[in-house]
Each structure stands twice: as structure tokens, then as C-alpha cells.
Design an enzyme around this catalytic site. Structure first.
Site, PDB file in Angstrom:
ATOM      1  N   ASP A 105       2.205  -2.321  -0.414  1.00  0.00           N
ATOM      2  CA  ASP A 105       2.522  -2.935  -1.710  1.00  0.00           C
ATOM      3  C   ASP A 105       1.451  -2.575  -2.735  1.00  0.00           C
ATOM      4  O   ASP A 105       0.315  -2.244  -2.380  1.00  0.00           O
ATOM      5  CB  ASP A 105       2.573  -4.462  -1.574  1.00  0.00           C
ATOM      6  CG  ASP A 105       3.666  -4.903  -0.618  1.00  0.00           C
ATOM      7  OD1 ASP A 105       4.662  -4.172  -0.471  1.00  0.00           O
ATOM      8  OD2 ASP A 105       3.501  -5.980  -0.020  1.00  0.00           O
TER       9      ASP A 105
HETATM   10  N1  URA Z   1       3.279  -5.916   4.802  1.00  0.00           N
HETATM   11  C1  URA Z   1       3.309  -6.406   3.554  1.00  0.00           C
HETATM   12  O1  URA Z   1       3.778  -7.489   3.320  1.00  0.00           O
HETATM   13  N2  URA Z   1       2.802  -5.648   2.579  1.00  0.00           N
HETATM   14  C2  URA Z   1       2.257  -4.425   2.780  1.00  0.00           C
HETATM   15  O2  URA Z   1       1.822  -3.774   1.837  1.00  0.00           O
HETATM   16  C3  URA Z   1       2.238  -3.950   4.096  1.00  0.00           C
HETATM   17  C4  URA Z   1       2.746  -4.726   5.091  1.00  0.00           C
END
Ligand code: URA
Length: 240
Positions: A105
Site C-alpha cells: 500500500d
Molecule cells: N497487507 C496490507 O494490508 N498492506 C500491505 O501493503 C501489504 C500487506
């Protein structure tokens, strides 16, 4: 990633785009054994066998890199408004058509792999390969042993999606470590949210046995060698 046939051949330095159009229209190029006379035909440089006058056109060299992705950067190949991990690369590496292996993310930092090898990326991401991804999370709340047991049993997300069994380690106070083998959308955040412990900060520490500590400064990349690749995927070989 598909690309126009005439563009691919010109990038391989075979001839200019205009010369290539004539060559292709003249029936001298085959894709997977079939003559192709349309220069605009899209081909997959990784997967398709392309020959000119019967001679194979070399495939792109497969390259693999690691980065400590900073927060605030998108792990996609392009975006019109926001900075992407590819924008952080030096110009000579931007030409390699690298893409991130799975996604972190925008507000997640940590270990991100980049490659132009779709097969490798697929294997790292696929739960069937069993490649563990380990994260450090800071949450609102204090995870405890009941959360550890719920992760081990397989969390059911708010929308009813069932996750594979995962490992939750308590790190003291609001810190915990989560290890998963799959990569559902916002998975770690949604797993912890389902336990009433929303994530405040998330950082990926490892993929397989490759550790974030082996990455250069945030936003910089380092090319992986055969030994690194075997840490990610046991027994992986780039010799195909
Ligand atoms: N899980 C998440 O919620 N976000 C990420 O960026 C990676 C794994």
C-alpha cells in the site's frame, strides 16, 4: 506485458521502426511459428517465440531487484498524479520494463521486489508457492494470545473472505509481527482490523528468506544475484 511487434524489434536494435514495418509486412517475422504481417500486433516478449528470417530474436534479459519502499509512493508502474516506485529508479533502469512483485500500500514501507520476469513474480505471489511475507505492524490496541490463535486458525475478514492460517507474533505493547503466504488486497490491515486492532503503521520485513536488512537506503535499489533469488524462492534458477 504485451508490446507492439514493431516496437519490440526496434528496441532490440534490429532496424528502425519504418524498416521494420516493411520487414514484417514482407512476412519475414514469425510469432510462435506463425507468420505475422501486422506491425501493430501485440506480443509478449517474455512468453512469445519471435523469429526474423528463422533466427530467434533474443528475449529480454531477466532482471531482479530489491527496494526498501518508502511510505507515500505507489507500487504500480505508472500513475498520472502520484509518485510510483518506478519514478524512483535511475533512467537506465526505467527502460527495463520492471514491475513490482505484488503490491505494498502507499502508506506501507519495506521490502519490495521488482523484476521483468512475470513467471518469477507469479510464483512469489502465488499462495501455492508457500513464500512467506513477514510484516511488522503497529496497531491501535494490544494484540494478545487469543489473536495469535485466531491467526493460526485462519482469519475470516469482515466481508466473509477466509484467509489461510497465518502467524502472529507478539512484539510487546502495540507491536506485532504477521507472516502470511498470500497477498489479498490490504490483507494484513484487514486481518488485524477483524480482531479490533487497526493498523497504524506497516512495514514488510522479508519475502521468503530475503530480509529487508539486505536492501540499500529507502528508495534505492539493489540487483539480486542467484543466491538472493534462492532465498526468495528455494531452488529458483534464472537459467531457463
Ligand atoms: N497487507 C496490507 O494490508 N498492506 C500491505 O501493503 C501489504 C500487506
Amino acid at each position: 506485458m504485451a508490446i507492439r511487434l514493431d516496437r519490440l524489434l526496434s528496441e532490440r536494435g534490429i532496424a528502425s521502426r519504418s524498416e521494420l514495418r516493411q520487414i514484417i509486412r514482407g512476412g519475414r517475422v514469425r510469432v510462435n511459428g506463425q507468420i505475422v504481417t501486422a506491425p501493430e500486433r501485440h506480443v509478449d516478449p517474455e512468453a512469445d517465440e519471435i523469429t526474423l528470417d528463422g533466427v530467434p530474436v533474443l528475449r529480454e534479459r531477466l532482471r531482479y531487484f530489491m527496494m526498501d519502499k518508502p511510505e507515500g509512493v505507489l507500487s504500480v508502474t505508472e500513475d498520472r498524479r502520484q509518485q510510483t516506485v518506478l519514478d524512483l529508479l535511475p533512467p537506465e533502469l526505467r527502460r527495463l520494463r520492471l514491475f513490482p512483485v505484488g503490491r505494498l500500500d502507499r502508506d506501507t514501507s519495506g521490502l519490495l521486489l521488482l523484476t521483468n520476469d512475470g513467471d518469477f513474480a507469479h510464483r512469489v505471489i502465488s499462495p501455492r508457492s508457500g513464500v512467506e511475507k513477514r510484516y511488522r505492524a503497529e496497531v491501535d490496541g494490544v494484540p494478545d494470545e487469543t489473536d495469535v490463535r485466531a491467526f493460526a486458525a485462519g482469519i475470516v475478514l469482515a466481508d466473509g473472505t477466509r484467509c489461510l492460517p497465518a502467524r502472529l507474533e507478539l512484539g510487546g505493547g502495540s507491536v506485532c509481527f504477521v507472516t502470511v503466504m498470500e497477498g489479498k488486497y490490504h490483507q494484513v490491515k484487514r486481518m488485524l482490523a477483524s480482531r479490533g486492532k487497526p493498523v497504524l503503521k506497516l512495514r514488510r520485513l522479508s519475502v521468503g528468506a530475503l530480509e529487508l536488512g539486505e536492501a540499500p537506503a529507502p528508495g534505492r535499489i539493489r540487483e539480486l544475484d542467484a543466491e538472493d533469488l534462492c532465498k526468495v524462492l528455494k531452488g529458483w534458477s534464472t537459467v531457463k
